[in-house]
Write a protein that holds these residues in place. Structure first.
Motif, PDB file in Angstrom:
ATOM      1  N   ILE A 275      -8.346  -2.900   3.668  1.00 11.93           N
ATOM      2  CA  ILE A 275      -9.217  -3.515   2.675  1.00 11.93           C
ATOM      3  C   ILE A 275      -9.984  -4.665   3.313  1.00 11.93           C
ATOM      4  CG2 ILE A 275      -7.702  -2.872   0.769  1.00 11.93           C
ATOM      5  CD1 ILE A 275      -6.608  -5.711   0.797  1.00 11.93           C
TER       6      ILE A 275
ATOM      7  N   SER B 139       0.843  -1.199   0.000  1.00  9.36           N
ATOM      8  CA  SER B 139       0.000   0.000   0.000  1.00  9.36           C
ATOM      9  C   SER B 139       0.872   1.240   0.000  1.00  9.36           C
ATOM     10  CB  SER B 139      -0.917   0.021   1.218  1.00  9.36           C
ATOM     11  OG  SER B 139      -1.634   1.237   1.292  1.00  9.36           O
TER      12      SER B 139
ATOM     13  N   TRP C  79      -6.651   2.888   4.120  1.00  8.71           N
ATOM     14  CA  TRP C  79      -5.941   1.918   3.279  1.00  8.71           C
ATOM     15  C   TRP C  79      -6.315   0.468   3.601  1.00  8.71           C
ATOM     16  CZ3 TRP C  79      -3.195   5.096   6.747  1.00  8.71           C
ATOM     17  CH2 TRP C  79      -2.787   4.470   7.921  1.00  8.71           C
TER      18      TRP C  79
END
Length: 401
Positions: free
Chosen positions: A169, A45, A167
């Motif tokens: 998920i 990320s 960020w």
């Protein structure tokens, strides 16, 4: 120039070879952490500042951070991130007093201080207790009051402070809570075996392993459970009322049937303000009780707080119990506070007594009222068996004051 550098960072691919070499190094140096380290799923990320974890054991890694960090420091960061998950920081952060919990950066700093005093190879800017004039070897709940509001901004993710980050998920592999508990126990077993066969492990990890393998009861959960059960019992004490006629009356003209009423429990909190009780501890425990009452759905004007030593000094009906004036400081007799609560115009369903236990108690259960005692500290004679008692360790109150 800055825009070009950002675009270059965004295009940079993760150097997995270097990252996984660092994990191998961490597992080799501390083999008792190997199971936990290899349970983490790597997620590249560019949005995470360095490395961070979510509560599902996914480790988010910035490729630029990996490129610019030596392998030995990356190994230490691996240990740091998995420590947040092993120590259940996201679960423990939910128990922090609300006025501190809302500042997740401050919580994250305190958690970093708990972890980093056991790790020697972290980058030089890693947060440590000494930076805030605090001693090594404490829990993050103990560090939290001594941490100024967000002087730095670490970001270790929801696996640390509990707040989901942009960020994070949802479509990658995850570790379930049951699997996480098994990993923690396996790691604790490995630590104990390592200590027996090969030598020492850091003090913070040793203390953590002892707690996992020989757990003590979390008094906050115990108190919540006791109040929840008592509230459920009180809500079940239904009675008939004519203030809202029953809908069955429509079938019988000119006859009014009463309806069943399920009362919302009333709670009296009797607080021991005698000279033997510390004010900081009392405010801390009161804050916890406020959270307990909110958690079980008791609020608004259903709570009365009485400050009591050998007499009752303060009686106040409150929306929250956090701002109660703790007057007193003399002798101790919680019977006086309990009796005052029972003589109120609206008799409580539940009485919670917060005391160090050095007090006489009523001879028997006061009618149809549940009494729960939160006893702070050790050494006093236990309350009578008809009182539901929750032990509150003294060293676990100051962290929430």
């Amino acid at each position: 120039m800055a825009g070009r550098e950002r675009r270059a960072d965004a295009a940079r691919a993760l150097d997995r070879t270097k990252l996984l070499a660092a994990r191998l190094k961490a597992a080799g140096a501390q083999p008792y952490l190997a199971s936990a380290l290899y349970s983490l799923t790597v997620v590249p990320s560019h949005d995470v500042p360095t490395m961070g974890v979510d509560r599902h054991w996914r480790c988010y890694v910035n490729p630029g951070f990996v490129d610019g960090t030596p392998v030995h420091e990356l190994a230490a960061v691996w240990v740091h991130e998995v420590a947040h998950l092993l120590r259940d920081h996201h679960g423990r952060s939910a128990l922090v007093a609300p006025e501190m919990r809302h500042d997740h950066h401050r919580v994250n700093i305190a958690q970093d201080c708990e972890i980093n005093d056991d790790i020697s190879s972290l980058p030089s800017n890693a947060l440590r207790p000494a930076m805030f004039g605090l001693p090594d070897g404490q829990m993050f709940e103990q560090y939290l009051p001594g941490i100024p509001a967000t002087p730095h901004h670490p970001e270790c993710g929801s696996g640390a402070h509990g707040r989901s980050m942009p960020w994070e998920i949802s479509d990658a592999a995850r570790v379930s809570p049951v699997e996480a508990a098994a990993i923690r126990r396996q790691t604790a077993d490995d630590m104990r075996n390592h200590a027996r066969s090969r030598g020492r492990i850091p003090a913070g990890w040793r203390r953590w392993a002892d707690e996992i393998l020989e757990p003590t009861v979390d008094w906050r959960r115990a108190l919540t459970g006791a109040v929840r059960e008592a509230a459920s019992w009180a809500s079940g004490a239904v009675d008939y009322t004519y203030s809202r006629p029953s809908r069955r009356g429509a079938a019988v003209p000119r006859v009014v049937f009463p309806s069943l009423r399920r009362p919302m429990p009333r709670v009296a909190v009797v607080v021991d303000t005698s000279g033997s009780m510390g004010g900081d501890e009392l405010r801390a425990v009161l804050g916890e009780v406020a959270g307990v009452l909110r958690a079980v759905g008791i609020g608004r004007n259903r709570v009365t707080v009485l400050a009591c030593d050998a007499d009752v000094h303060e009686v106040r009906r409150v929306n929250t119990v956090g701002d109660v004036v703790l007057a007193g400081g003399g002798g101790t007799d919680m019977r006086v506070g309990i009796d005052q609560a029972l003589r109120a115009q609206e008799r409580p369903h539940i009485i919670i007594v917060l005391t160090d236990g050095y007090t006489p108690w009523p001879d028997g259960r006061p009618g149809n009222v549940r009494v729960i005692a939160g006893v702070v500290g050790e050494g006093a004679e236990p309350p009578p068996s008809w009182i539901e008692t929750v032990a509150i360790p003294l060293d676990q109150t100051s962290a929430h004051g």
